[in-house]
Design a protein around this motif. Structure first.
Motif, PDB file in Angstrom:
ATOM      1  N   THR A   1       2.657   1.445  -3.430  1.00 36.07           N
ATOM      2  CA  THR A   1       1.697   1.768  -4.568  1.00 36.07           C
ATOM      3  C   THR A   1       1.190   3.317  -4.478  1.00 36.07           C
ATOM      4  N   SER A   2       1.089   4.010  -3.065  1.00 37.79           N
ATOM      5  CA  SER A   2       0.534   5.288  -2.837  1.00 37.79           C
ATOM      6  C   SER A   2       1.557   6.135  -3.357  1.00 37.79           C
ATOM      7  N   ASN A   3       2.793   6.018  -3.427  1.00 34.48           N
ATOM      8  CA  ASN A   3       3.871   6.749  -3.735  1.00 34.48           C
ATOM      9  C   ASN A   3       4.067   6.979  -5.296  1.00 34.48           C
TER      10      ASN A   3
ATOM     11  N   ARG B   1       0.924  -1.345   0.068  1.00 34.52           N
ATOM     12  CA  ARG B   1       0.225   0.249  -0.061  1.00 34.52           C
ATOM     13  C   ARG B   1       0.919   1.277   0.161  1.00 34.52           C
ATOM     14  N   ILE B   2       1.823   1.251   0.768  1.00 37.49           N
ATOM     15  CA  ILE B   2       2.813   2.269   0.860  1.00 37.49           C
ATOM     16  C   ILE B   2       3.825   2.616  -0.322  1.00 37.49           C
TER      17      ILE B   2
ATOM     18  N   THR C   1       0.370  -5.151  -6.903  1.00 38.89           N
ATOM     19  CA  THR C   1      -0.650  -4.409  -6.253  1.00 38.89           C
ATOM     20  C   THR C   1      -1.387  -5.028  -5.165  1.00 38.89           C
TER      21      THR C   1
ATOM     22  N   GLU D   1       1.264   6.881  -7.258  1.00 43.36           N
ATOM     23  CA  GLU D   1       0.026   7.512  -7.950  1.00 43.36           C
ATOM     24  C   GLU D   1       0.274   8.703  -9.058  1.00 43.36           C
TER      25      GLU D   1
END
Length: 209
Positions: free
Chosen positions: A113-115, A110-111, A128, A117
């Motif tokens: 993939t959020s970076n 999560r960390i 993912t 975006e």
């Protein structure tokens, strides 16, 4: 393998390995290539004596051919993992050969993939949250999912898949299992998809418990 072919494979692996967009030194990728001088490969299908190593972050033991060593990567959150390790050859090998070992949690993915975006942070394939969830469910039920075949190596089941290198002809053979909620990926580097059977035979010499 010719010098040109070896160099081409290494460049492709580095491209597949990806790079992060941040300039934070703590998250700058280290150079993970195996030098052509130490990878003047010679083909062998015979099993080797096993080398054992404990992964302290997981408190699990791994076993792999003694012609390899393994060391922790300095790259932070590599490909979404909370910790990763690089294999290094200590004797001559011909591709396919062990390349990386990566450990993922739902939070570490999560960390990562959020970076990613707003701008690309990795060039090449990476898991993912959807893949993590789909694989975890399929692993528990003992079934395949699209592009990931569940196979048995020794006493453990692994999803098997192949991913082309970014910008080159090399291919990564990926083996995925779960230890509790932790997703584990092992990479074997190949020159092409025609080496998948050799990669599988080599991977049969790996275990994690």
């Amino acid at each position: 393998m010719s010098k040109v072919t070896t160099t081409s494979l290494i460049i492709g692996l580095l491209l597949l390995s990806g790079c992060q967009s941040t300039t934070d030194p703590a998250s700058t990728p280290i150079q993970n290539e195996i030098s052509s001088s130490s990878a003047t490969f010679s083909s062998s299908k015979t099993s080797e004596k096993a080398m054992t190593f404990t992964i302290p972050e997981m408190n699990v033991g791994i076993s792999f051919p003694e012609s390899y060593t393994i060391h922790k990567s300095a790259e932070k959150n590599r490909r979404g993992s909370f910790v990763s390790y690089n294999f290094q050859t200590v004797t001559e090998h011909e591709a396919p050969y062990f390349y990386e070992l990566q450990f993922f949690s739902q939070e570490s993915i999560r960390i990562f993939t959020s970076n990613c975006e707003e701008s690309p942070c990795f060039y090449g394939d990476y898991p993912t949250l959807e893949r993590y969830s789909d694989q975890k469910i399929a692993f528990a039920s003992g079934g395949n999912i699209e592009d990931f075949e569940l196979r048995k190596f020794g006493l453990r089941s692994w999803f098997v898949s192949s991913h082309p290198c970014e910008g080159d002809s090399c291919v990564i053979r990926e083996y995925t299992t779960f230890i509790g909620d932790t997703k584990v990926d092992v990479w074997i580097a190949m020159r092409g998809s025609d080496e998948e059977k050799q990669a599988d035979a080599l991977f049969a010499q790996f275990s994690i418990e």
